[in-house]
Write a protein that holds these residues in place. Structure first.
Motif, PDB file in Angstrom:
ATOM      1  N   VAL A   9       4.194  35.057  39.899  1.00 30.06           N
ATOM      2  CA  VAL A   9       3.116  35.964  40.267  1.00 30.06           C
ATOM      3  C   VAL A   9       2.855  35.848  41.747  1.00 30.06           C
ATOM      4  O   VAL A   9       2.974  34.782  42.323  1.00 30.06           O
ATOM      5  CB  VAL A   9       1.819  35.643  39.487  1.00 30.06           C
ATOM      6  CG1 VAL A   9       1.273  34.313  39.858  1.00 30.06           C
ATOM      7  CG2 VAL A   9       0.778  36.740  39.706  1.00 30.06           C
ATOM      8  N   ALA A  10       2.506  36.949  42.372  1.00 26.78           N
ATOM      9  CA  ALA A  10       2.130  36.905  43.778  1.00 26.78           C
ATOM     10  C   ALA A  10       0.746  36.294  43.885  1.00 26.78           C
ATOM     11  O   ALA A  10      -0.154  36.607  43.131  1.00 26.78           O
ATOM     12  CB  ALA A  10       2.126  38.315  44.361  1.00 26.78           C
ATOM     13  N   ALA A  11       0.557  35.398  44.820  1.00 29.52           N
ATOM     14  CA  ALA A  11      -0.729  34.725  44.985  1.00 29.52           C
ATOM     15  C   ALA A  11      -1.790  35.721  45.414  1.00 29.52           C
ATOM     16  O   ALA A  11      -1.560  36.571  46.247  1.00 29.52           O
ATOM     17  CB  ALA A  11      -0.604  33.617  46.025  1.00 29.52           C
ATOM     18  N   VAL A  12      -2.975  35.603  44.799  1.00 26.02           N
ATOM     19  CA  VAL A  12      -4.082  36.476  45.135  1.00 26.02           C
ATOM     20  C   VAL A  12      -4.751  35.942  46.392  1.00 26.02           C
ATOM     21  O   VAL A  12      -4.881  34.739  46.574  1.00 26.02           O
ATOM     22  CB  VAL A  12      -5.104  36.501  43.979  1.00 26.02           C
ATOM     23  CG1 VAL A  12      -6.273  37.410  44.317  1.00 26.02           C
ATOM     24  CG2 VAL A  12      -4.422  36.957  42.703  1.00 26.02           C
ATOM     25  N   THR A  13      -5.141  36.836  47.287  1.00 22.70           N
ATOM     26  CA  THR A  13      -5.857  36.404  48.469  1.00 22.70           C
ATOM     27  C   THR A  13      -7.237  35.937  48.052  1.00 22.70           C
ATOM     28  O   THR A  13      -8.000  36.675  47.461  1.00 22.70           O
ATOM     29  CB  THR A  13      -6.002  37.555  49.476  1.00 22.70           C
ATOM     30  OG1 THR A  13      -4.689  37.988  49.815  1.00 22.70           O
ATOM     31  CG2 THR A  13      -6.744  37.097  50.719  1.00 22.70           C
ATOM     32  N   GLN A 367      -9.261  23.151  37.913  1.00 23.54           N
ATOM     33  CA  GLN A 367      -8.020  23.482  38.597  1.00 23.54           C
ATOM     34  C   GLN A 367      -8.007  24.977  38.855  1.00 23.54           C
ATOM     35  O   GLN A 367      -8.324  25.768  37.966  1.00 23.54           O
ATOM     36  CB  GLN A 367      -6.803  23.082  37.768  1.00 23.54           C
ATOM     37  CG  GLN A 367      -5.479  23.291  38.499  1.00 23.54           C
ATOM     38  CD  GLN A 367      -4.278  22.815  37.702  1.00 23.54           C
ATOM     39  OE1 GLN A 367      -4.242  22.946  36.481  1.00 23.54           O
ATOM     40  NE2 GLN A 367      -3.294  22.261  38.381  1.00 23.54           N
ATOM     41  N   THR A 368      -7.657  25.350  40.077  1.00 23.23           N
ATOM     42  CA  THR A 368      -7.685  26.761  40.448  1.00 23.23           C
ATOM     43  C   THR A 368      -6.656  27.037  41.530  1.00 23.23           C
ATOM     44  O   THR A 368      -6.256  26.133  42.271  1.00 23.23           O
ATOM     45  CB  THR A 368      -9.087  27.156  40.954  1.00 23.23           C
ATOM     46  OG1 THR A 368      -9.100  28.535  41.305  1.00 23.23           O
ATOM     47  CG2 THR A 368      -9.508  26.332  42.154  1.00 23.23           C
ATOM     48  N   SER A 369      -6.233  28.280  41.612  1.00 19.07           N
ATOM     49  CA  SER A 369      -5.323  28.697  42.672  1.00 19.07           C
ATOM     50  C   SER A 369      -6.074  29.264  43.870  1.00 19.07           C
ATOM     51  O   SER A 369      -5.501  29.930  44.720  1.00 19.07           O
ATOM     52  CB  SER A 369      -4.321  29.734  42.150  1.00 19.07           C
ATOM     53  OG  SER A 369      -4.993  30.818  41.530  1.00 19.07           O
ATOM     54  N   ALA A 370      -7.386  29.028  43.940  1.00 19.46           N
ATOM     55  CA  ALA A 370      -8.162  29.360  45.131  1.00 19.46           C
ATOM     56  C   ALA A 370      -8.427  28.052  45.896  1.00 19.46           C
ATOM     57  O   ALA A 370      -8.764  27.045  45.276  1.00 19.46           O
ATOM     58  CB  ALA A 370      -9.500  29.984  44.742  1.00 19.46           C
ATOM     59  N   PRO A 371      -8.252  28.057  47.235  1.00 14.16           N
ATOM     60  CA  PRO A 371      -7.938  29.164  48.128  1.00 14.16           C
ATOM     61  C   PRO A 371      -6.477  29.578  48.087  1.00 14.16           C
ATOM     62  O   PRO A 371      -5.733  29.118  47.216  1.00 14.16           O
ATOM     63  CB  PRO A 371      -8.324  28.608  49.499  1.00 14.16           C
ATOM     64  CG  PRO A 371      -8.098  27.141  49.361  1.00 14.16           C
ATOM     65  CD  PRO A 371      -8.472  26.789  47.950  1.00 14.16           C
ATOM     66  N   ALA A 372      -6.078  30.400  49.064  1.00 13.27           N
ATOM     67  CA  ALA A 372      -4.774  31.052  49.000  1.00 13.27           C
ATOM     68  C   ALA A 372      -3.605  30.085  49.125  1.00 13.27           C
ATOM     69  O   ALA A 372      -2.467  30.465  48.873  1.00 13.27           O
ATOM     70  CB  ALA A 372      -4.682  32.124  50.094  1.00 13.27           C
ATOM     71  N   GLN A 373      -3.854  28.816  49.495  1.00  9.27           N
ATOM     72  CA  GLN A 373      -2.740  27.868  49.614  1.00  9.27           C
ATOM     73  C   GLN A 373      -2.073  27.589  48.281  1.00  9.27           C
ATOM     74  O   GLN A 373      -0.923  27.169  48.238  1.00  9.27           O
ATOM     75  CB  GLN A 373      -3.240  26.538  50.204  1.00  9.27           C
ATOM     76  CG  GLN A 373      -3.661  26.634  51.664  1.00  9.27           C
ATOM     77  CD  GLN A 373      -5.151  26.832  51.782  1.00  9.27           C
ATOM     78  OE1 GLN A 373      -5.733  27.620  51.034  1.00  9.27           O
ATOM     79  NE2 GLN A 373      -5.793  26.126  52.695  1.00  9.27           N
TER      80      GLN A 373
END
Length: 443
Positions: A9-13, A367-373
């Motif tokens: 998946v493309a990372a969300v900003t 656990q989260t994919s925020a921030p964009a890193q």
């Protein structure tokens, strides 16, 4: 959730988290921060396992055992620590598991017996069935001499996400997601995540065993409306007096089409785990709903040393994906007004879990994919009397690739001395697959 679809998946900003945190796991080895939390170096405990390792769960047992179980190692992976999570032994494959096994769950019973559970699928076409399996270790996780299958009453059923908790003696309680017809279930897989349900005969159920999982009692439905109760994912805890408390996720189901609507968290309790209310209690619907397209585990429940209950979940609304915490000091009869856990305002997944500590204290992690890193794991201590005890702490030294599935869960355990063990899946650096990492945090 079954089946797993590990796509990119493309990372969300995403907006960066406002963290007044101390240094993370990558701090200079042997030189903890002068002030604030102390965090051990981030360690890959799945090293040696080929393929993707993800979806970890863990458990602690005195005097210093930490057990971790995950999807990987050609089936279900397992590793143990004998020094309270400072170091782990070599990873192994749990007996009875293979590439058709998923969704690990773990608990420790009387005498230190370790029970590792997972879902397993067998059969073909119309006879395909999903059901829980429990492997038993009586030598503190060094080996597993017994493997028990909890097969459903008829083939062709749907089964998914199990949770297990030990009671007194050889008593076990097992929740899982059951439906009489696998053919009725429809899934869609998220890029970079696992799969979610769009329709089907979904039902949260519980079973009890009095002999360490060798045999299981009848399947008991935790919500009305079977076979379209809409429930799945039902973590549980067992109190010292035998009371069993369950937090379940349930989506209203259209009786004509079987399609799922936005869901909510529900709480239910039983004095001995065998007789259950006709319907669970809906918790805080005003905070927002849970989208059917959320592929991760949306809720968790834990208890502290004196029996206070803590529930965590996240909602998906126009305001973003928000993690919440609520607690109860009276066995779930009343609950506190929810506190917001996650500070960012975006649509990133927030997998929120907790571990009860000493009286009136819990450790809340996400656990989260925020921030964009990319993916990171955070921890924050909470007190019923004093509220948040410290700013959020980033415990993962390296960010994980947001295009690679880390699992729907992570592991968290409260250790003696105000320490917390954390395990999580992540694909760091240039790794093309997720691995399982571990840290111990002293707050």
């Amino acid at each position: 959730m079954f089946p797993r679809c590990l796509r990119s998946v493309a990372a969300v900003t995403l907006m960066s988290l406002a963290l007044a945190a101390a240094a993370a796991c990558a701090a200079t080895p042997g030189r903890p921060p002068a002030a604030g939390p102390q965090i051990t170096p981030m360690t890959d405990i799945s090293a040696g396992c080929a393929g993707n390792s993800s979806e970890v769960e863990e458990a602690f047992a005195p005097p210093g055992y930490v057990y971790a179980e995950w999807i990987g190692c050609g089936g279900i992976g397992f590793a143990r620590s004998t020094d309270s999570g400072e170091q782990f032994g070599a990873a192994m494959t749990v007996p009875g598991s293979n590439g058709s096994s998923w969704d690990p769950a773990i608990t420790v019973g009387a005498g230190g017996t370790v029970y590792v559970a997972f879902m397993h699928a067998s059969g073909r076409a119309s006879t395909l069935s999903g059901y829980p399996v429990v492997a038993v270790s009586r030598d503190h996780g060094a080996s597993f001499a017994q493997v028990h299958q909890d097969r459903p009453p008829a083939p062709g059923n749907w089964g998914d996400r199990d949770f297990i908790a030990a009671g007194r003696g050889n008593q076990l309680f097992l929740t899982w997601d059951y439906g009489p017809s696998y053919a009725e279930v429809r899934t869609r897989c998220a890029r970079g995540g696992s799969c979610f349900y769009t329709r089907g005969d979904l039902n949260a159920v519980i079973q009890a065993s009095g002999n360490g999982g060798a045999t299981w009692g009848p399947i008991i439905h935790l919500e009305p409306g079977f076979p379209q109760g809409g429930g799945y994912s039902a973590p549980l805890v067992v109190a010292p007096d035998g009371r069993v408390d369950v937090l379940s996720l349930s989506h209203p189901t259209d009786p004509a089409t079987g399609r799922l609507g936005p869901g909510y968290e529900y709480f239910t309790t039983s004095p001995q785990g065998t007789r259950w209310p006709a319907a669970p209690r809906e918790l805080w619907p005003g905070q927002g709903s849970l989208s059917p397209s959320a592929w991760w585990i949306d809720g968790d429940i834990s208890a502290d040393a004196t029996g206070n209950l803590y529930v965590t979940w996240d909602t998906q609304t126009a305001a973003g994906d928000i993690g919440w915490l609520s607690y109860s000091g009276d066995g779930g009869r009343t609950w506190s007004v929810p506190l917001r856990v996650t500070p960012d305002t975006d649509l990133a997944p927030h997998i929120v879990e907790s571990a009860g500590g000493r009286a009136g204290t819990a450790y809340v992690a996400w656990q989260t994919s925020a921030p964009a890193q990319g993916y990171a794991t955070y921890l924050r201590p909470f007190s019923i009397r004093r509220g948040w005890l410290a700013p959020a702490i980033k415990v993962s030294a390296a960010y994980g690739n947001a295009r690679i599935w880390p699992g729907d869960t992570f592991g968290i355990s409260s250790l003696p001395g105000g320490r917390v063990s954390l395990t999580w899946g992540s694909a760091v650096g240039t790794a093309g697959q997720s691995a399982i990492y571990a840290c111990v945090v002293k707050i």
